[in-house]
Scaffold this active site. Structure first.
Site, PDB file in Angstrom:
ATOM      1  N   HIS A 129     -13.828  40.710 -33.456  1.00 26.07           N
ATOM      2  CA  HIS A 129     -12.408  40.466 -32.087  1.00 26.07           C
ATOM      3  C   HIS A 129     -11.286  40.019 -33.532  1.00 26.07           C
ATOM      4  O   HIS A 129     -11.318  39.167 -34.137  1.00 26.07           O
ATOM      5  CB  HIS A 129     -12.990  40.282 -31.113  1.00 26.07           C
ATOM      6  N   ASP A 207     -18.316  33.326 -33.939  1.00 23.85           N
ATOM      7  CA  ASP A 207     -18.220  34.056 -32.633  1.00 23.85           C
ATOM      8  C   ASP A 207     -19.011  34.471 -31.401  1.00 23.85           C
ATOM      9  O   ASP A 207     -19.293  35.420 -31.467  1.00 23.85           O
ATOM     10  CB  ASP A 207     -16.667  34.925 -32.794  1.00 23.85           C
ATOM     11  N   GLN A 210     -18.950  36.712 -26.901  1.00 24.51           N
ATOM     12  CA  GLN A 210     -20.102  37.588 -26.454  1.00 24.51           C
ATOM     13  C   GLN A 210     -21.025  38.147 -26.078  1.00 24.51           C
ATOM     14  O   GLN A 210     -22.179  38.680 -25.424  1.00 24.51           O
ATOM     15  CB  GLN A 210     -19.698  39.319 -27.273  1.00 24.51           C
ATOM     16  N   LYS A 233     -16.430  34.270 -19.750  1.00 25.88           N
ATOM     17  CA  LYS A 233     -16.924  35.929 -19.806  1.00 25.88           C
ATOM     18  C   LYS A 233     -18.333  35.045 -19.424  1.00 25.88           C
ATOM     19  O   LYS A 233     -18.952  36.040 -18.861  1.00 25.88           O
ATOM     20  CB  LYS A 233     -17.214  35.704 -21.818  1.00 25.88           C
ATOM     21  N   CYS A 372      -8.899  44.502 -29.114  1.00 27.76           N
ATOM     22  CA  CYS A 372      -8.775  43.885 -30.158  1.00 27.76           C
ATOM     23  C   CYS A 372      -9.567  43.595 -31.030  1.00 27.76           C
ATOM     24  O   CYS A 372     -10.007  43.334 -31.676  1.00 27.76           O
ATOM     25  CB  CYS A 372      -8.632  42.345 -28.691  1.00 27.76           C
TER      26      CYS A 372
END
Lengths: 414, 142
Positions: A129, A207, A210, A233, A372
């Site tokens: 991303h 990261d 997600q 999220k 993105c």
């Protein structure tokens, strides 16, 4: 043989927790298949925030009155919940940020500016991303370090065989990848990458924006050095996220934002920094949002992250099977065994914007665009994809509605 | 009229499926291209002039039906017209031609081609770039 039973999740029952999912559009609820962008919010989170604003709200930390104390307890209690959620050794290693993006920028700036220079390599994945790509590209450029990407194969999985070649080009100082790709759903081999990063003497930055909503996260098992998540999220409010960082690294780092609350002493001659985590938390933080974040973690934990992961796995398998029936649909990404609840696809000859527009009229909400991840779009040779993503409240009938909607798209514009 | 028929009315679908002015001029007097990073629409335009008149215009692109159809309609709208006049062409004139209700997101799709055309005119004839294009955060041109 020890068998751990994973409780099965009852999505139909859980849907009743989400006010939006009860709303009707043309007589039916919207099939909301865009949770990878942001999830819907359950009453438990909304109520916790309303209750906090109504009865416990004041600025935190320095007030001596009881209300401020209650607010501080709620805010710091949320920090403890985040720490437990990612299995951090200490809540002092948890820094509240605006979202995962700010957490990743914090590391790129506060660690990168002081530790990178010519001859050093910063390595990210082609799947990344922009939030874990652009900050590193930028800080590498600012410091004279080189920027490298780990390519993916046709299935959207990282090609780890290139690592040795990358290591030969310079001193690898940072490896930054997502745990789950937001576009393809690829579950990246973060443990392997962490081991490789540490062999090179590099830090490993993950990261998990997600991943955290959908599967258990354990920073100690992953072995990474930094990990970023976003509340919005994972059933929590927008405006708050968290960075977990290894204490010895955070202690060595310079601050990121400067201002109130992050200091120890301030004079006209010199300012010294506060202790962790406050050194990285300048200004009034996202107080009620953090409380909502804590409530979201309670909510997810009560359902069980293992159960959520299994539920989404079944939905993904179903979606891939249904889409495979349509020979004018191309799907992208790895086999379901190594994929989270995300399916990216294109409809032959029809731009995702048109696909999403027509699906909207059918009451199906998915996302179309580059998500993105422009370097990934370039690699796939497309300008955009459609993306359907699933969560704990997704039911198979919504995937059926997606497929029926796609048939209509094909009939109208194909 | 259904939502589909309102947005994808027959003339739009016709321009999308059979775009007018599609292609590249071999010896153009001006070239420009632009992208809408929100959805990945791309348009490139080549222009030829006869004096101050736009004698030919061709476009190529990848994108949604609205962006491609709007640019196709635009080519019909501007051939044979004075370059300086087209450089001042109000977006309403194109939108009237398109004749469908557009949400803010789709409006950017519809106006991408017009932006690229005005950049090409600027390069070829030095006509001013309207404020709305030079300051647009969402669309990029070169």
């Amino acid at each position: 043989m020890a068998v751990t039973a994973i409780a099965k999740l009852d999505a139909e029952r859980l849907r009743a927790d989400f006010p939006y999912l009860e709303e009707l559009q043309n007589g039916v609820p919207v099939a909301f298949l865009d949770s990878a962008a942001s999830s819907q919010k359950p009453r438990q989170v909304l109520d916790a925030m309303t209750d906090f604003y109504s009865h416990s709200y004041a600025n935190v930390h320095r007030g001596v009155y009881r209300l401020a104390e209650r607010a501080t307890d709620a805010y710091e209690g949320a920090r403890v919940k985040v720490a437990e959620f990612v299995n951090a050794p200490s809540e002092r290693e948890v820094i509240f940020t605006r979202q995962a993006t700010e957490a990743l920028n914090l590391v790129a700036y506060a660690w990168g500016l002081d530790n990178l220079g010519p001859g050093d390599l910063v390595v990210v994945s082609e799947l990344e991303h922009h939030s874990n790509f652009v900050p590193w590209q930028y800080i590498a450029g600012r410091t004279g370090a080189e920027f490298r990407t780990i390519p993916i194969d046709e299935a959207g999985e990282l090609q780890l065989e290139v690592l040795a070649g990358i290591a030969a080009e310079g001193q690898v100082k940072v490896v930054a990848t997502g745990l789950v790709s937001n576009t393809l759903g690829t579950v990246n081999p973060v443990e392997k990458l962490t081991a490789w990063a540490h062999e090179q003497g590099a830090i490993m930055v993950v990261d998990a924006a997600q991943a955290a909503p959908h599967r258990p996260i354990d920073v100690q098992a992953l072995g990474c050095d930094f990990l970023a998540i976003s509340a919005h999220k994972m059933c929590g409010p927008s405006g708050v996220g968290a960075l977990w960082g290894r204490r010895e690294l955070l202690e060595q780092m310079s601050p990121f934002n400067l201002g109130g609350h992050m200091i120890r002493t301030v004079t006209a001659v010199e300012t010294t920094w506060g202790q962790l985590p406050y050194k990285f938390e300048a200004g009034t933080g996202p107080i009620a949002e953090a409380v909502g974040f804590g409530a979201a973690i309670d909510y997810l934990s009560s359902i069980g992250l293992d159960a959520i992961e299994r539920h989404e796995h079944e939905l993904t398998e179903y979606a891939l099977t249904r889409l495979a029936e349509l020979d004018w649909i191309e799907t992208y990404g790895p086999p379901v065994a190594r994929r989270a609840g995300i399916v990216s696809f294109n409809v032959d000859g029809i731009h995702p914007h048109d696909v999403c527009q027509i699906l909207d009229w059918e009451g199906v909400a998915i996302r179309g665009g580059h998500h993105c991840t422009q370097p990934l779009m370039h690699r796939l040779g497309v300008i955009a994809t459609n993306r359907a993503s699933f969560y704990l409240y997704t039911v198979p009938e919504e995937i059926d509605r997606l497929v029926a909607g796609l048939e209509k798209v094909k009939k109208s514009l194909g | 009229m259904s939502e589909f028929d309102q947005l994808y009315r027959e003339v739009i679908l016709d321009h999308y499926r059979n775009p007018r002015g599609h292609g590249v001029l071999e010896h153009p007097d001006a070239v420009a291209e632009g992208q809408n990073p929100l959805c990945g629409d791309e348009i490139s335009i080549t222009l030829a002039f006869d004096g101050d008149t736009i004698s030919d215009v061709r476009f190529e692109g990848r994108g949604c039906a609205i962006s491609q159809a709007a640019t196709s309609m635009l080519t019909e709208l501007v051939v044979g017209r004075d370059a300086a006049e087209v450089a001042r062409l109000p977006k309403e004139e194109l939108l009237e031609e398109i004749g469908i209700p557009l949400t803010p997101v789709r409006l950017k799709c519809a106006l991408l081609g017009l932006g690229v055309l005005k950049v090409a005119l600027n390069k070829g004839k030095g006509t001013p770039l309207p404020e709305e294009w030079s300051s647009s955060d969402d669309l990029s041109f070169r």
